[in-house]
Design a protein around this motif. Structure first.
Motif, mmCIF file in Angstrom:
data_model
loop_
_atom_site.group_PDB
_atom_site.id
_atom_site.type_symbol
_atom_site.label_atom_id
_atom_site.label_comp_id
_atom_site.label_asym_id
_atom_site.label_seq_id
_atom_site.Cartn_x
_atom_site.Cartn_y
_atom_site.Cartn_z
ATOM 1 N N ILE A 90 0.855 -1.067 0.066
ATOM 2 C CA ILE A 90 0.003 -0.075 -0.085
ATOM 3 C C ILE A 90 0.902 1.423 0.097
ATOM 4 O O ILE A 90 0.670 2.078 -0.690
ATOM 5 C CB ILE A 90 -0.973 -0.059 1.138
ATOM 6 C CG1 ILE A 90 -2.317 -1.083 0.997
ATOM 7 C CG2 ILE A 90 -1.646 1.265 1.541
ATOM 8 C CD1 ILE A 90 -2.698 -1.232 2.383
ATOM 9 N N GLN A 91 1.863 1.121 0.739
ATOM 10 C CA GLN A 91 2.751 2.430 0.963
ATOM 11 C C GLN A 91 3.534 2.616 -0.031
ATOM 12 O O GLN A 91 3.957 3.665 -0.716
ATOM 13 C CB GLN A 91 3.664 2.511 2.492
ATOM 14 C CG GLN A 91 2.469 2.615 3.419
ATOM 15 C CD GLN A 91 3.188 2.634 4.846
ATOM 16 O OE1 GLN A 91 4.167 1.924 5.040
ATOM 17 N NE2 GLN A 91 2.632 3.470 5.577
ATOM 18 N N LEU A 92 4.043 1.438 -0.749
ATOM 19 C CA LEU A 92 4.708 1.809 -2.117
ATOM 20 C C LEU A 92 3.784 2.371 -3.314
ATOM 21 O O LEU A 92 4.308 3.074 -4.112
ATOM 22 C CB LEU A 92 5.285 0.258 -2.577
ATOM 23 C CG LEU A 92 6.417 0.362 -3.737
ATOM 24 C CD1 LEU A 92 7.582 1.474 -3.513
ATOM 25 C CD2 LEU A 92 6.926 -0.988 -4.048
ATOM 26 N N ALA A 93 2.696 1.748 -3.250
ATOM 27 C CA ALA A 93 1.757 2.271 -4.306
ATOM 28 C C ALA A 93 1.448 3.806 -4.101
ATOM 29 O O ALA A 93 1.554 4.656 -4.989
ATOM 30 C CB ALA A 93 0.213 1.714 -4.225
ATOM 31 N N ASN A 94 1.536 4.200 -2.699
ATOM 32 C CA ASN A 94 1.404 5.722 -2.278
ATOM 33 C C ASN A 94 2.564 6.331 -2.672
ATOM 34 O O ASN A 94 2.419 7.392 -3.136
ATOM 35 C CB ASN A 94 1.054 5.930 -0.781
ATOM 36 C CG ASN A 94 0.322 7.213 -0.473
ATOM 37 O OD1 ASN A 94 0.107 7.916 -1.362
ATOM 38 N ND2 ASN A 94 0.311 7.418 0.585
ATOM 39 N N ALA A 95 3.877 5.770 -2.635
ATOM 40 C CA ALA A 95 4.999 6.394 -2.850
ATOM 41 C C ALA A 95 5.172 6.748 -4.545
ATOM 42 O O ALA A 95 5.376 7.817 -4.994
ATOM 43 C CB ALA A 95 6.152 5.517 -2.477
ATOM 44 N N ARG A 96 4.614 5.733 -5.287
ATOM 45 C CA ARG A 96 4.701 5.819 -6.781
ATOM 46 C C ARG A 96 3.504 6.869 -7.165
ATOM 47 O O ARG A 96 3.574 7.713 -7.985
ATOM 48 C CB ARG A 96 4.404 4.644 -7.415
ATOM 49 C CG ARG A 96 5.363 3.703 -7.271
ATOM 50 C CD ARG A 96 5.441 2.451 -7.864
ATOM 51 N NE ARG A 96 6.812 1.720 -7.769
ATOM 52 C CZ ARG A 96 6.871 0.673 -8.585
ATOM 53 N NH1 ARG A 96 6.006 -0.002 -9.533
ATOM 54 N NH2 ARG A 96 8.006 0.092 -8.506
ATOM 55 N N LEU A 97 2.428 7.162 -6.357
ATOM 56 C CA LEU A 97 1.463 8.158 -6.518
ATOM 57 C C LEU A 97 1.857 9.520 -6.473
ATOM 58 O O LEU A 97 1.856 10.490 -7.171
ATOM 59 C CB LEU A 97 0.185 7.744 -5.950
ATOM 60 C CG LEU A 97 -0.865 8.719 -6.085
ATOM 61 C CD1 LEU A 97 -1.421 8.760 -7.382
ATOM 62 C CD2 LEU A 97 -2.155 8.620 -5.120
ATOM 63 N N LYS A 98 2.575 9.478 -5.442
ATOM 64 C CA LYS A 98 3.609 10.820 -4.781
ATOM 65 C C LYS A 98 4.423 11.223 -5.932
ATOM 66 O O LYS A 98 4.369 12.485 -6.161
ATOM 67 C CB LYS A 98 3.901 10.851 -3.770
ATOM 68 C CG LYS A 98 3.046 10.585 -2.294
ATOM 69 C CD LYS A 98 1.957 11.392 -2.275
ATOM 70 C CE LYS A 98 1.334 11.229 -0.987
ATOM 71 N NZ LYS A 98 -0.089 11.306 -1.109
ATOM 72 N N ILE A 99 5.151 10.360 -6.820
ATOM 73 C CA ILE A 99 5.929 10.530 -7.760
ATOM 74 C C ILE A 99 5.097 11.067 -8.830
ATOM 75 O O ILE A 99 5.422 12.399 -9.643
ATOM 76 C CB ILE A 99 6.793 9.520 -8.233
ATOM 77 C CG1 ILE A 99 7.629 8.916 -7.213
ATOM 78 C CG2 ILE A 99 7.418 9.719 -9.665
ATOM 79 C CD1 ILE A 99 8.280 7.757 -7.481
ATOM 80 N N MET A 100 4.020 10.606 -9.285
ATOM 81 C CA MET A 100 3.142 11.135 -10.107
ATOM 82 C C MET A 100 2.470 12.625 -9.719
ATOM 83 O O MET A 100 2.351 13.549 -10.737
ATOM 84 C CB MET A 100 1.930 10.303 -10.484
ATOM 85 C CG MET A 100 2.425 8.943 -10.884
ATOM 86 S SD MET A 100 0.916 7.697 -11.008
ATOM 87 C CE MET A 100 0.457 7.940 -12.666
ATOM 88 N N MET A 101 2.538 12.926 -8.661
ATOM 89 C CA MET A 101 1.844 14.226 -8.165
ATOM 90 C C MET A 101 2.968 14.996 -8.092
ATOM 91 O O MET A 101 2.626 16.241 -7.565
ATOM 92 C CB MET A 101 1.177 14.016 -6.830
ATOM 93 C CG MET A 101 0.026 13.099 -7.158
ATOM 94 S SD MET A 101 -1.031 12.417 -5.423
ATOM 95 C CE MET A 101 -1.455 14.151 -4.801
ATOM 96 N N GLN A 102 4.158 14.650 -8.383
ATOM 97 C CA GLN A 102 5.437 15.452 -8.129
ATOM 98 C C GLN A 102 5.609 15.982 -6.663
ATOM 99 O O GLN A 102 5.990 17.267 -6.415
ATOM 100 C CB GLN A 102 5.411 16.701 -8.967
ATOM 101 C CG GLN A 102 5.309 16.247 -10.403
ATOM 102 C CD GLN A 102 5.210 17.378 -11.428
ATOM 103 O OE1 GLN A 102 5.286 18.739 -11.028
ATOM 104 N NE2 GLN A 102 4.968 17.120 -12.877
ATOM 105 N N ARG A 103 5.506 14.850 -5.800
ATOM 106 C CA ARG A 103 5.657 15.199 -4.539
ATOM 107 C C ARG A 103 7.130 14.105 -4.121
ATOM 108 O O ARG A 103 6.764 13.135 -3.437
ATOM 109 C CB ARG A 103 4.534 14.895 -3.696
ATOM 110 C CG ARG A 103 3.523 16.035 -4.013
ATOM 111 C CD ARG A 103 2.380 15.880 -3.260
ATOM 112 N NE ARG A 103 2.627 16.172 -1.580
ATOM 113 C CZ ARG A 103 1.868 15.612 -0.698
ATOM 114 N NH1 ARG A 103 0.732 15.134 -0.910
ATOM 115 N NH2 ARG A 103 2.205 15.672 0.693
ATOM 116 N N PRO A 104 8.233 14.417 -4.372
ATOM 117 C CA PRO A 104 9.423 13.482 -4.280
ATOM 118 C C PRO A 104 9.850 13.291 -2.923
ATOM 119 O O PRO A 104 9.881 11.963 -2.484
ATOM 120 C CB PRO A 104 10.592 14.121 -4.944
ATOM 121 C CG PRO A 104 10.217 15.693 -5.125
ATOM 122 C CD PRO A 104 8.584 15.533 -5.183
#
Length: 150
Positions: A90-104
């Motif tokens: 779940i948190q890895l999916a969220n990390a990848r979503l944050k990349i898409m949202m430009q929140r490194p």
């Protein structure tokens, strides 16, 4: 939902907060309903919710992955390897979503949390059908994506 190989369909689009429309309320309820109290914890990866979560993750539908895997997470006992493995995904999916949202920075923080969850799992056994090394490789891929995005 259009069908993917297997029995789990993909939603019409990936939800990215602030960029794409949110899915209708209840869209994922039939898939989440596969997680019942009669499914043994060690077999939760055989549910439609787990299969959908994995399919969504692989297809880049990270918000949707989180949405359906939450039903699995809620069914796992506190402190169990199954809970840690589910939370890691779940948190890895969220990390990848944050990349898409430009929140490194948020993505880096989430990758570190994933690593902490995986450290509590037995690296020599499959947990919900996954090996720790397999998920660690996905974390490394995510970190590499963050490095190249700089």
């Amino acid at each position: 939902m259009p069908e993917t190989p297997g029995r789990i369909g993909l939603p019409p689009h990936a939800y990215i907060p602030g960029e794409t429309p949110r899915h209708p309320e209840g869209l994922f309820d039939p898939v989440k309903a596969s997680v019942t109290g009669t499914v043994p914890v060690a077999e939760l990866h055989r549910t439609a919710a787990w299969e959908a979560g994995r399919a969504y993750f692989d297809a880049g539908y990270y918000w949707e992955c989180h949405e359906v895997l939450e039903a699995i997470w809620m069914r796992t006992p506190e402190g169990s390897q199954e809970r840690d493995m589910t939370q890691a995904l779940i948190q890895l999916a969220n990390a990848r979503l944050k990349i898409m949202m430009q929140r490194p920075r948020a993505a880096w923080r989430l990758c570190n949390m994933v690593t902490s969850h995986l450290a509590r799992c037995d690296a020599h056994q499959r947990i919900l059908g996954l090996q720790v090394a397999e998920v660690e490789a996905w974390v490394a891929d995510t970190r590499n994506a963050l490095q190249t995005a700089k």
